[in-house]
Design a protein around this motif. Structure first.
Motif, PDB file in Angstrom:
ATOM      1  N   THR A  58      73.214  32.209   1.997  1.00 39.12           N
ATOM      2  CA  THR A  58      73.571  31.436   0.818  1.00 39.12           C
ATOM      3  C   THR A  58      74.476  32.261  -0.079  1.00 39.12           C
ATOM      4  O   THR A  58      74.850  33.387   0.253  1.00 39.12           O
ATOM      5  N   ARG A  59      74.815  31.692  -1.226  1.00 37.08           N
ATOM      6  CA  ARG A  59      75.492  32.395  -2.316  1.00 37.08           C
ATOM      7  C   ARG A  59      74.814  31.983  -3.626  1.00 37.08           C
ATOM      8  O   ARG A  59      74.207  30.916  -3.712  1.00 37.08           O
ATOM      9  N   GLU A  60      74.900  32.862  -4.613  1.00 42.97           N
ATOM     10  CA  GLU A  60      74.316  32.600  -5.936  1.00 42.97           C
ATOM     11  C   GLU A  60      72.858  32.160  -5.800  1.00 42.97           C
ATOM     12  O   GLU A  60      72.454  31.102  -6.287  1.00 42.97           O
ATOM     13  N   ILE A  61      72.068  32.993  -5.187  1.00 40.09           N
ATOM     14  CA  ILE A  61      70.677  32.624  -4.904  1.00 40.09           C
ATOM     15  C   ILE A  61      69.871  32.395  -6.179  1.00 40.09           C
ATOM     16  O   ILE A  61      68.911  31.615  -6.192  1.00 40.09           O
ATOM     17  N   PHE A  62      70.266  33.040  -7.289  1.00 38.45           N
ATOM     18  CA  PHE A  62      69.539  32.854  -8.539  1.00 38.45           C
ATOM     19  C   PHE A  62      70.236  31.876  -9.481  1.00 38.45           C
ATOM     20  O   PHE A  62      69.898  31.805 -10.669  1.00 38.45           O
ATOM     21  N   LEU A 219      66.321  36.072   2.988  1.00 38.54           N
ATOM     22  CA  LEU A 219      67.337  35.275   2.315  1.00 38.54           C
ATOM     23  C   LEU A 219      68.551  36.154   2.041  1.00 38.54           C
ATOM     24  O   LEU A 219      68.487  37.082   1.239  1.00 38.54           O
ATOM     25  N   ASN A 220      69.637  35.868   2.727  1.00 35.40           N
ATOM     26  CA  ASN A 220      70.855  36.659   2.614  1.00 35.40           C
ATOM     27  C   ASN A 220      71.826  35.998   1.641  1.00 35.40           C
ATOM     28  O   ASN A 220      72.296  34.880   1.896  1.00 35.40           O
ATOM     29  N   VAL A 272      80.981  35.227   9.292  1.00 30.60           N
ATOM     30  CA  VAL A 272      80.778  34.924  10.713  1.00 30.60           C
ATOM     31  C   VAL A 272      80.191  36.134  11.428  1.00 30.60           C
ATOM     32  O   VAL A 272      79.268  36.013  12.242  1.00 30.60           O
ATOM     33  N   MET A 273      80.719  37.317  11.122  1.00 31.53           N
ATOM     34  CA  MET A 273      80.211  38.542  11.744  1.00 31.53           C
ATOM     35  C   MET A 273      78.735  38.744  11.432  1.00 31.53           C
ATOM     36  O   MET A 273      77.928  39.040  12.321  1.00 31.53           O
ATOM     37  N   ILE A 274      78.359  38.595  10.175  1.00 34.72           N
ATOM     38  CA  ILE A 274      76.969  38.818   9.781  1.00 34.72           C
ATOM     39  C   ILE A 274      76.041  37.785  10.414  1.00 34.72           C
ATOM     40  O   ILE A 274      74.973  38.124  10.945  1.00 34.72           O
ATOM     41  N   ARG A 275      76.442  36.528  10.375  1.00 35.14           N
ATOM     42  CA  ARG A 275      75.610  35.473  10.947  1.00 35.14           C
ATOM     43  C   ARG A 275      75.375  35.696  12.441  1.00 35.14           C
ATOM     44  O   ARG A 275      74.245  35.601  12.934  1.00 35.14           O
TER      45      ARG A 275
END
Length: 430
Positions: A58-62, A219-220, A272-275
């Motif tokens: 995700t992004r901006e988890i908070f 949660l990344n 993409v690399m991380i996933r």
């Protein structure tokens, strides 16, 4: 989400529905006297525990309107208000000065499902946290003081070392409280953070004290990567290269083709690399048949026997990802010298590492131990001791296919080190 299944069976001659009676146990005999006892005298207990946990990106988890964290925490008990204790890596806290405020605002916005037991607690970051057991004591004291039980949550925000150390504390408190990992580095998002291991170092031995304890969730948040140093951000790619080399040749081809974009931190390419790296690590852990490493083979530690020793020899002057890059190059060259890997394949690996700005040699590889041999070679014995059983080292049979061997020829490995040194000297002279 489905609730993790727990099932067990006990094979034995027990009449559970019979009236209670006083048992007449036979006298205990020495083991030797029972070797020929009938098999019915042995009661085997067997049980299996099925684990599942989400790994999300995700992004901006908070952000107040991002319900991911609240949803994950309440996935099993949606009508309950869940108690949480949050720990933050000091490096993350320094680069995100408003993080505590954002965390507190998030819990306020989701107060119908979440309760923050205390203001977020900052803990030391980096490898030092794994060498100082005082942090473990502090976290255990926090778990006790704030009443964190097996139905409450410890949320850890930080890099791999902090996740390792605090994950161990969470696994120890009450024999295991619910742990949520928020990895904040490339290395922890694409590798260590998605696994089931927790550990700290002990008297110089890496990961000597630890547990296998799957988290409640991982949660990344890609946004955390933006404040990493260039060195740390690149170093994390080494674990993606590693898992590609042992499991997915097409992924290695993709890494080669996108090396320039990765080196420039193009967001889409990095994601993409991380996933894909995380997926491959999860597949190995979940489907490889040995998630808790009861056997001797650990393919995900390709390149790591030398990396771990090199970290110790440099007193962690070289980071884990950089040490893994060198270990990858070393074992690739050794694979070629022993005829496992076709000649020329190691050049592709070395080129990719260099293109990403990762090292392929360190002068500490040439350090001699007290016995006059290369000190790094002691890493083989330490690696075997850590695993137990016979020595098992994963090498390469192809780009994308690992191959286990049970002995390493020191003369050939020394030749591989010499080759890496020549490569480094050639680069320096260029």
């Amino acid at each position: 989400m489905n609730r993790p299944a727990l099932s067990f069976s006990i094979d034995g001659d027990f009449a559970l529905d019979s009236p209670p009676r006083t048992p007449h146990w036979p006298p205990v005999q020495p083991l030797e006297a029972n070797r020929n006892a009938a098999s019915s005298d042995i009661h085997w207990q067997r049980f299996t525990v099925a684990y599942d946990y989400p790994v999300a990106f995700t992004r901006e988890i908070f952000s107040l309107d991002n319900a991911l964290l609240a949803d994950v925490i309440s996935r099993r008990e949606p009508c309950k208000t869940h108690r949480c204790l949050v720990y933050v890596d000091s490096g993350v806290a320094a680069t995100w000065p408003d993080l505590n405020r954002r965390i507190e605002a998030y819990f306020t916005a989701h107060a119908n499902r979440l309760t923050l037991l205390a203001a977020p607690i900052t803990v030391p970051g980096g490898e030092s946290v794994k060498a100082n057991l005082d942090t473990i004591d502090d976290v255990l004291e926090g778990i006790r003081r704030y009443g964190v039980d097996r139905h409450a949550y410890v949320i850890v925000i930080g890099g791999g070392a902090v996740l390792d150390a605090l994950g161990l504390a969470a696994a120890m408190g009450h024999r295991g409280v619910r742990l949520i990992r928020l990895p904040t580095t490339v290395l922890s998002q694409n590798d260590s953070g998605v696994g089931v291991k927790n550990a700290v170092n002990f008297k110089g031995y890496k990961n000597f004290i630890g547990t296998f304890a799957p988290p409640w969730a991982v949660l990344n948040d890609f946004d955390f990567l933006s404040t990493l140093s260039r060195r740390d951000r690149l170093a994390g790619i080494s674990e993606a290269i590693k898992v590609a080399l042992i499991r997915d040749g097409e992924f290695f081809d993709w890494l080669e083709a996108n090396a320039d974009s990765l080196a420039e931190f193009d967001p889409r390419t990095e994601e993409v690399m991380i996933r894909r790296s995380a997926e491959l690590h999860m597949q190995q852990i979940g489907r490889g048949g040995d998630p808790f490493e009861q056997g001797s083979s650990r393919p995900l530690d390709y390149g790591h026997w030398a990396a771990h020793k090199l970290e110790a020899l440099t007193h962690h002057g070289i980071g884990h990802g950089e040490a893994v890059a060198i270990g990858i190059a070393l074992d690739a060259r050794y694979s070629v010298l022993t005829g496992l890997l076709p000649a020329g394949a190691e050049w592709r690996i070395v080129w990719l590492l260099k293109r990403l700005g990762l090292p392929v040699f360190h002068s500490q590889l040439m350090e001699l131990g007290d016995d006059g041999d290369l000190a790094v070679m002691a890493g083989l014995k330490e690696f075997q001791q850590h695993l137990g059983g016979e020595l098992t080292i994963t090498l390469l049979a192809a780009l994308g296919r690992g191959h286990d061997v049970h002995e390493i020829d020191e003369t050939t490995m020394t030749a591989a080190i010499d080759w890496l040194r020549e490569e480094a000297n050639r680069d320096a002279a260029a």
